[in-house]
Design a protein around this motif. Structure first.
Motif, PDB file in Angstrom:
ATOM      1  N   ASN A 105     -16.648 -37.518 -67.747  1.00 43.13           N
ATOM      2  CA  ASN A 105     -15.326 -37.214 -68.295  1.00 43.13           C
ATOM      3  C   ASN A 105     -14.316 -36.933 -67.201  1.00 43.13           C
ATOM      4  O   ASN A 105     -13.113 -37.149 -67.381  1.00 43.13           O
ATOM      5  CB  ASN A 105     -15.404 -36.002 -69.232  1.00 43.13           C
ATOM      6  CG  ASN A 105     -15.999 -36.350 -70.582  1.00 43.13           C
ATOM      7  OD1 ASN A 105     -15.637 -37.355 -71.181  1.00 43.13           O
ATOM      8  ND2 ASN A 105     -16.917 -35.519 -71.061  1.00 43.13           N
ATOM      9  N   TYR A 106     -14.805 -36.419 -66.062  1.00 43.92           N
ATOM     10  CA  TYR A 106     -13.914 -36.050 -64.967  1.00 43.92           C
ATOM     11  C   TYR A 106     -14.748 -35.931 -63.697  1.00 43.92           C
ATOM     12  O   TYR A 106     -15.974 -35.788 -63.752  1.00 43.92           O
ATOM     13  CB  TYR A 106     -13.184 -34.727 -65.245  1.00 43.92           C
ATOM     14  CG  TYR A 106     -14.121 -33.592 -65.609  1.00 43.92           C
ATOM     15  CD1 TYR A 106     -14.690 -32.775 -64.624  1.00 43.92           C
ATOM     16  CD2 TYR A 106     -14.450 -33.342 -66.941  1.00 43.92           C
ATOM     17  CE1 TYR A 106     -15.550 -31.757 -64.959  1.00 43.92           C
ATOM     18  CE2 TYR A 106     -15.323 -32.312 -67.280  1.00 43.92           C
ATOM     19  CZ  TYR A 106     -15.866 -31.527 -66.290  1.00 43.92           C
ATOM     20  OH  TYR A 106     -16.727 -30.510 -66.625  1.00 43.92           O
ATOM     21  N   ARG A 107     -14.069 -35.998 -62.556  1.00 44.20           N
ATOM     22  CA  ARG A 107     -14.747 -35.865 -61.281  1.00 44.20           C
ATOM     23  C   ARG A 107     -15.364 -34.475 -61.161  1.00 44.20           C
ATOM     24  O   ARG A 107     -14.730 -33.469 -61.464  1.00 44.20           O
ATOM     25  CB  ARG A 107     -13.764 -36.076 -60.135  1.00 44.20           C
ATOM     26  CG  ARG A 107     -14.404 -35.956 -58.758  1.00 44.20           C
ATOM     27  CD  ARG A 107     -13.379 -36.074 -57.660  1.00 44.20           C
ATOM     28  NE  ARG A 107     -13.984 -35.870 -56.352  1.00 44.20           N
ATOM     29  CZ  ARG A 107     -13.303 -35.807 -55.215  1.00 44.20           C
ATOM     30  NH1 ARG A 107     -11.984 -35.931 -55.219  1.00 44.20           N
ATOM     31  NH2 ARG A 107     -13.932 -35.614 -54.068  1.00 44.20           N
ATOM     32  N   GLY A 108     -16.620 -34.414 -60.746  1.00 40.26           N
ATOM     33  CA  GLY A 108     -17.286 -33.138 -60.578  1.00 40.26           C
ATOM     34  C   GLY A 108     -17.992 -32.637 -61.818  1.00 40.26           C
ATOM     35  O   GLY A 108     -18.528 -31.526 -61.811  1.00 40.26           O
ATOM     36  N   GLU A 109     -18.024 -33.423 -62.887  1.00 43.06           N
ATOM     37  CA  GLU A 109     -18.726 -32.996 -64.094  1.00 43.06           C
ATOM     38  C   GLU A 109     -20.211 -32.819 -63.771  1.00 43.06           C
ATOM     39  O   GLU A 109     -20.850 -33.699 -63.192  1.00 43.06           O
ATOM     40  CB  GLU A 109     -18.545 -34.017 -65.208  1.00 43.06           C
ATOM     41  CG  GLU A 109     -19.152 -33.590 -66.535  1.00 43.06           C
ATOM     42  CD  GLU A 109     -18.823 -34.542 -67.677  1.00 43.06           C
ATOM     43  OE1 GLU A 109     -18.844 -34.095 -68.823  1.00 43.06           O
ATOM     44  OE2 GLU A 109     -18.546 -35.730 -67.404  1.00 43.06           O
ATOM     45  N   VAL A 110     -20.777 -31.675 -64.158  1.00 40.31           N
ATOM     46  CA  VAL A 110     -22.140 -31.370 -63.736  1.00 40.31           C
ATOM     47  C   VAL A 110     -23.191 -32.055 -64.597  1.00 40.31           C
ATOM     48  O   VAL A 110     -24.302 -32.329 -64.133  1.00 40.31           O
ATOM     49  CB  VAL A 110     -22.390 -29.848 -63.726  1.00 40.31           C
ATOM     50  CG1 VAL A 110     -21.452 -29.171 -62.749  1.00 40.31           C
ATOM     51  CG2 VAL A 110     -22.259 -29.248 -65.110  1.00 40.31           C
ATOM     52  N   ALA A 111     -22.880 -32.323 -65.851  1.00 41.89           N
ATOM     53  CA  ALA A 111     -23.854 -32.949 -66.748  1.00 41.89           C
ATOM     54  C   ALA A 111     -23.774 -34.466 -66.647  1.00 41.89           C
ATOM     55  O   ALA A 111     -22.683 -35.045 -66.653  1.00 41.89           O
ATOM     56  CB  ALA A 111     -23.610 -32.511 -68.187  1.00 41.89           C
ATOM     57  N   ARG A 112     -24.934 -35.095 -66.567  1.00 37.31           N
ATOM     58  CA  ARG A 112     -24.999 -36.551 -66.698  1.00 37.31           C
ATOM     59  C   ARG A 112     -25.135 -36.866 -68.178  1.00 37.31           C
ATOM     60  O   ARG A 112     -26.099 -36.459 -68.820  1.00 37.31           O
ATOM     61  CB  ARG A 112     -26.169 -37.101 -65.889  1.00 37.31           C
ATOM     62  CG  ARG A 112     -25.991 -36.877 -64.393  1.00 37.31           C
ATOM     63  CD  ARG A 112     -27.101 -37.505 -63.590  1.00 37.31           C
ATOM     64  NE  ARG A 112     -26.895 -37.303 -62.161  1.00 37.31           N
ATOM     65  CZ  ARG A 112     -27.709 -37.741 -61.210  1.00 37.31           C
ATOM     66  NH1 ARG A 112     -28.811 -38.402 -61.551  1.00 37.31           N
ATOM     67  NH2 ARG A 112     -27.448 -37.510 -59.935  1.00 37.31           N
ATOM     68  N   ARG A 113     -24.176 -37.594 -68.693  1.00 41.91           N
ATOM     69  CA  ARG A 113     -24.030 -37.766 -70.128  1.00 41.91           C
ATOM     70  C   ARG A 113     -24.706 -39.055 -70.609  1.00 41.91           C
ATOM     71  O   ARG A 113     -24.655 -40.084 -69.947  1.00 41.91           O
ATOM     72  CB  ARG A 113     -22.546 -37.798 -70.511  1.00 41.91           C
ATOM     73  CG  ARG A 113     -21.781 -36.558 -70.092  1.00 41.91           C
ATOM     74  CD  ARG A 113     -20.273 -36.755 -70.186  1.00 41.91           C
ATOM     75  NE  ARG A 113     -19.882 -37.183 -71.512  1.00 41.91           N
ATOM     76  CZ  ARG A 113     -19.082 -38.225 -71.756  1.00 41.91           C
ATOM     77  NH1 ARG A 113     -18.617 -38.967 -70.763  1.00 41.91           N
ATOM     78  NH2 ARG A 113     -18.773 -38.540 -72.995  1.00 41.91           N
ATOM     79  N   TYR A 114     -25.309 -38.952 -71.807  1.00 35.29           N
ATOM     80  CA  TYR A 114     -25.924 -40.103 -72.466  1.00 35.29           C
ATOM     81  C   TYR A 114     -25.580 -40.050 -73.950  1.00 35.29           C
ATOM     82  O   TYR A 114     -25.346 -38.976 -74.507  1.00 35.29           O
ATOM     83  CB  TYR A 114     -27.453 -40.086 -72.301  1.00 35.29           C
ATOM     84  CG  TYR A 114     -27.913 -40.356 -70.893  1.00 35.29           C
ATOM     85  CD1 TYR A 114     -28.365 -41.621 -70.517  1.00 35.29           C
ATOM     86  CD2 TYR A 114     -27.885 -39.353 -69.927  1.00 35.29           C
ATOM     87  CE1 TYR A 114     -28.780 -41.872 -69.225  1.00 35.29           C
ATOM     88  CE2 TYR A 114     -28.287 -39.598 -68.627  1.00 35.29           C
ATOM     89  CZ  TYR A 114     -28.739 -40.862 -68.285  1.00 35.29           C
ATOM     90  OH  TYR A 114     -29.140 -41.117 -66.999  1.00 35.29           O
ATOM     91  N   ARG A 115     -25.579 -41.218 -74.552  1.00 34.71           N
ATOM     92  CA  ARG A 115     -25.382 -41.291 -76.002  1.00 34.71           C
ATOM     93  C   ARG A 115     -26.605 -41.927 -76.630  1.00 34.71           C
ATOM     94  O   ARG A 115     -27.298 -42.756 -76.012  1.00 34.71           O
ATOM     95  CB  ARG A 115     -24.134 -42.097 -76.356  1.00 34.71           C
ATOM     96  CG  ARG A 115     -24.201 -43.563 -75.979  1.00 34.71           C
ATOM     97  CD  ARG A 115     -22.961 -44.335 -76.422  1.00 34.71           C
ATOM     98  NE  ARG A 115     -22.898 -44.431 -77.866  1.00 34.71           N
ATOM     99  CZ  ARG A 115     -23.507 -45.395 -78.574  1.00 34.71           C
ATOM    100  NH1 ARG A 115     -24.211 -46.334 -77.960  1.00 34.71           N
ATOM    101  NH2 ARG A 115     -23.398 -45.429 -79.871  1.00 34.71           N
ATOM    102  N   TYR A 116     -26.885 -41.498 -77.867  1.00 37.77           N
ATOM    103  CA  TYR A 116     -27.937 -42.144 -78.637  1.00 37.77           C
ATOM    104  C   TYR A 116     -27.454 -43.528 -79.063  1.00 37.77           C
ATOM    105  O   TYR A 116     -26.354 -43.671 -79.623  1.00 37.77           O
ATOM    106  CB  TYR A 116     -28.269 -41.324 -79.877  1.00 37.77           C
ATOM    107  CG  TYR A 116     -28.812 -39.948 -79.606  1.00 37.77           C
ATOM    108  CD1 TYR A 116     -30.125 -39.771 -79.161  1.00 37.77           C
ATOM    109  CD2 TYR A 116     -28.032 -38.818 -79.823  1.00 37.77           C
ATOM    110  CE1 TYR A 116     -30.630 -38.504 -78.936  1.00 37.77           C
ATOM    111  CE2 TYR A 116     -28.531 -37.548 -79.606  1.00 37.77           C
ATOM    112  CZ  TYR A 116     -29.823 -37.396 -79.150  1.00 37.77           C
ATOM    113  OH  TYR A 116     -30.317 -36.132 -78.936  1.00 37.77           O
ATOM    114  N   VAL A 117     -28.266 -44.528 -78.829  1.00 38.88           N
ATOM    115  CA  VAL A 117     -27.881 -45.897 -79.177  1.00 38.88           C
ATOM    116  C   VAL A 117     -27.649 -46.038 -80.673  1.00 38.88           C
ATOM    117  O   VAL A 117     -26.802 -46.819 -81.119  1.00 38.88           O
ATOM    118  CB  VAL A 117     -28.960 -46.890 -78.688  1.00 38.88           C
ATOM    119  CG1 VAL A 117     -28.673 -48.304 -79.172  1.00 38.88           C
ATOM    120  CG2 VAL A 117     -29.053 -46.872 -77.158  1.00 38.88           C
TER     121      VAL A 117
END
Length: 358
Positions: free
Chosen positions: A242-254
């Protein structure tokens, strides 16, 4: 003060590794109504433990002063933490003041959720943007173990439902600290419960925060292993930050079930993008979650109680950040791969998490 507070830095205030100051986490309460083993173990914080008295904690005027000066230096996000922040009387009043600070566009809250059903409406009305609830298991027995037997799971779930219905613009997230052999087997059940609800669950590697939780690396479930396991249950695909430095690596359910995040602070540290400072309940500023010491701002605030002259405070905040060179998690990784095979050992006397939040 208005001229100082409203004047943003012409250039970002950068630390010695080129990282800007963007986030300030504010602990409003060192007390907690849980005794989580990885944060406030019962043996270290028994009944009768002396926490800060109200005069020792920063009051709302002092917190707002620090936040205004931080905003003048580039901070755009504030997060209220603890301990348990909802134990602080009148918290919605503080939120209402913080959201009006020029330059602040996001005020969030991290809570264990037990008191949230009573306060969600007032917090939303005050302008709180988003809520994160710490919840490590949906198994009542595991939950009891991880909360120190201080609360019922049903109360936390009521708080989450209340937050969902309050309609916070930034939504509701769940933070889950994953420990091998403690709650890792129950992660699929927890995710299944929140799929298709709009609640984002973030799975956090168990960290060596503080000096009292008996952390060992063997207790850590690497995020990459957990991701591989979950992908066999519900296929996942990565999302852009979402932004530079975001700590979580995000995933979506297919299948459209929503989003989850992985915070791999042990196996894949992200010190290089860290833009966070932390203000403790008694007014000490820390530049790392794993810090051993902080800078006393309370003395400055009370030596100069007139908020009309905060240039000294601004200068101190700027100096602290410019001198910052923290990279604890990266150094921890380096220390674990010594040629002689010796294991990493904690640095002594790190600040405890309940003083500065997670």
């Amino acid at each position: 003060m208005d001229e100082i507070a409203l004047r943003r830095a012409d250039r970002p205030v950068l630390d010695r590794r080129g990282r800007p100051l963007r986030d300030l986490r504010i602990s409003v309460m060192d007390r907690c109504n849980f005794r989580c083993p990885y944060c406030m173990p019962e043996a270290a914080y028994p009944e009768g433990f002396r926490f800060l008295s109200p005069p020792e904690r920063l009051d709302f005027d002092e917190i707002a002063r620090v936040a205004r000066m931080a905003a003048a230096l580039g901070v755009t996000k504030l997060r209220l933490t603890g301990g348990e922040p909802l134990l602080r009387p009148g918290l919605a009043d503080l939120v209402a003041r913080l959201v009006r600070i020029p330059g602040i566009d996001d005020v969030a809250l991290t809570t264990n959720g037990v008191l949230l059903d009573r306060q969600a409406g007032a917090l939303r009305a005050a302008g709180l943007h988003r809520v994160t609830v710490s919840l490590d298991s949906l198994d009542p027995r595991v939950f009891a173990r991880l909360s120190g037997g201080r609360a019922e799971l049903a109360a936390v779930l009521r708080g989450i439902d209340a937050a969902r219905h309050a309609g916070f613009p930034g939504g509701v997230k769940i933070n889950t600290v994953v420990q091998r052999g403690v709650n890792d087997d129950g992660i699929p059940d927890l995710l299944a419960h929140f799929r298709h609800t709009g609640v984002v669950v973030r799975l956090i590697e168990y960290m060596d925060v503080g000096s009292r939780n008996g952390w060992t690396r063997d207790d850590v479930v690497p995020s990459r292993a957990l991701l591989a396991r979950l992908d066999t249950l519900w296929p996942l695909e990565p999302l852009l930050p979402n932004y530079r430095g975001e700590v979580a690596r995000r995933y979506r359910y297919v299948d459209g079930g929503g989003e989850i995040g992985f915070i791999a602070s042990v196996s894949a540290p992200f010190c290089g993008g860290c833009s966070r400072a932390r203000l403790s309940s008694e007014g000490r500023l820390y530049t790392c979650l794993f810090a051993t010491e902080g800078t006393d701002l309370r003395a400055i605030l009370r030596d100069q109680p007139d908020a009309g002259d905060d240039e000294r405070l601004r200068q101190v905040l700027s100096r602290i950040w410019r001198d910052r060179a923290d990279r604890y998690s990266e150094a921890r990784v380096e220390d674990t791969v010594q040629a002689d095979g010796t294991k990493y050992k904690q640095a002594p006397e790190k600040i405890e998490m309940h003083y500065i939040g997670g």
